[in-house]
Design a protein around this motif. Sequence first.
Motif, PDB file in Angstrom:
ATOM      1  N   ARG A   1       0.836  -1.203   0.000  1.00 36.49           N
ATOM      2  CA  ARG A   1       0.000   0.000   0.000  1.00 36.49           C
ATOM      3  C   ARG A   1       0.873   1.256   0.000  1.00 36.49           C
ATOM      4  O   ARG A   1       1.801   1.381   0.804  1.00 36.49           O
ATOM      5  CB  ARG A   1      -0.926  -0.024   1.217  1.00 36.49           C
ATOM      6  CG  ARG A   1      -1.982   1.074   1.189  1.00 36.49           C
ATOM      7  CD  ARG A   1      -3.153   0.711   2.080  1.00 36.49           C
ATOM      8  NE  ARG A   1      -3.856  -0.467   1.567  1.00 36.49           N
ATOM      9  CZ  ARG A   1      -4.267  -1.501   2.309  1.00 36.49           C
ATOM     10  NH1 ARG A   1      -4.055  -1.519   3.613  1.00 36.49           N
ATOM     11  NH2 ARG A   1      -4.888  -2.516   1.748  1.00 36.49           N
TER      12      ARG A   1
ATOM     13  N   ASN B   1      -1.560   6.020   3.107  1.00 37.85           N
ATOM     14  CA  ASN B   1      -2.458   5.653   4.192  1.00 37.85           C
ATOM     15  C   ASN B   1      -3.118   6.884   4.802  1.00 37.85           C
ATOM     16  O   ASN B   1      -2.729   8.020   4.526  1.00 37.85           O
ATOM     17  CB  ASN B   1      -1.732   4.841   5.269  1.00 37.85           C
ATOM     18  CG  ASN B   1      -0.645   5.652   5.925  1.00 37.85           C
ATOM     19  OD1 ASN B   1      -0.436   6.827   5.600  1.00 37.85           O
ATOM     20  ND2 ASN B   1       0.053   5.054   6.861  1.00 37.85           N
TER      21      ASN B   1
ATOM     22  N   GLU C   1      -4.399   8.195   8.658  1.00 37.88           N
ATOM     23  CA  GLU C   1      -4.375   7.909  10.092  1.00 37.88           C
ATOM     24  C   GLU C   1      -5.177   8.970  10.820  1.00 37.88           C
ATOM     25  O   GLU C   1      -5.298  10.097  10.321  1.00 37.88           O
ATOM     26  CB  GLU C   1      -2.934   7.940  10.613  1.00 37.88           C
ATOM     27  CG  GLU C   1      -2.116   6.767  10.136  1.00 37.88           C
ATOM     28  CD  GLU C   1      -0.645   6.899  10.469  1.00 37.88           C
ATOM     29  OE1 GLU C   1      -0.295   7.814  11.245  1.00 37.88           O
ATOM     30  OE2 GLU C   1       0.130   6.085   9.947  1.00 37.88           O
TER      31      GLU C   1
END
Length: 345
Positions: free
Chosen positions: A38, A41, A43
């Motif tokens: 991946r 991302n 968060e």
Amino acid sequence: MVVGSDAVQPRSTIYSMTFPEMRMRRLRRSDSLRALVRETNVEPGDLIYPLFLCPGEGVRKEVGSMPGVFNLSIDEAVREAEEAASLGIAGLLLFGLPEAKDEQGTGAWDENGIVQQGLHALRQSAASKKLVLIADVCLCEYTSHGHCGVIIEGRDGFEVDNDPSLDLLARTAVSQAKAGADIVAPSDMMDGRVAAIRTALDKAGCAQTPILSYASKFASAFYGPFREAADSAPQFGDRKTYQMDGANLREAMREIDLDLAEGADMILMKPAMPYLDVIRAARERVDVPIGAYQVSGEYSMMQAAFAKGWLDRDRAILESLLGIRRAGADFAVTYFAKEAAKLLG
Ligand code: PBG
């Protein structure tokens, strides 16, 4: 994970193998393989949660066009902040609905204004140790006419007068910094406001307060629901003489260059979803931290689709935020912050 300017380069010429030796699906076979490869991302620490502060106590009034978003009295906002902090959210972006509005928007820089009071209260709460408190600097929530600057009679009727607005915006930013804002974020789109705010902050002993400028802010239909939430719809005309034309990418880059030259520490791009290309272009041009604002209309249209059962709620929320990160934003301002943080947690 780095979302860098080298994300996509034409390197295909160095690979000689093609199908059937090469199979892209090999790396998609399992959750763990997909996780390993991946590239981007999201968060909780990448998310900023906007709050609308209003007078009173125990007030939690849902905004009609924004299910799940509330006008909150300060006591309720503190509670909300504590929850946001416990979810690992990076910070709050504060807007205010004043007791009363006037021509100039004096409530914006009132020492006892709604955002200033909110900042004092939030500073005293444990949540503020974990959250970055960002104050939106603008006049539109405080002016009776709903525009982001001072109004004068111009050649073609009313005009938003740039230069006299600067002092008012600068006073607003200083009062917010003194009340405890970690960052001030001017969203008015007056020319020269970043420099005016920087000078005023430095003079007032707030040299350490960073400016997050809404450098690239387009005149957008997607702010519609916000204007109900913040009670800030212009009473006449529109914002097209100060917010940017949605057609103009190069102009957005000039706005960014100018704001940085004037001393902006970070920039905010807005709206997000219809302008992901502008975020990407900004990422490739400048090295300062970039935020993107998933605005009210983006939120509300997704909520409407969820209510109809037309989109998978959890997946659509995370995908919309991933798109913003992949475009190059370091952080996202989103009304989904709490929900997204729960999904990510
Ligand atoms: C104030 C301001 C606006 C938004 C953020 N700051 C409204 C506007 O420019 O009309 C919009 C945010 C949203 O739609 O969620 N100038």
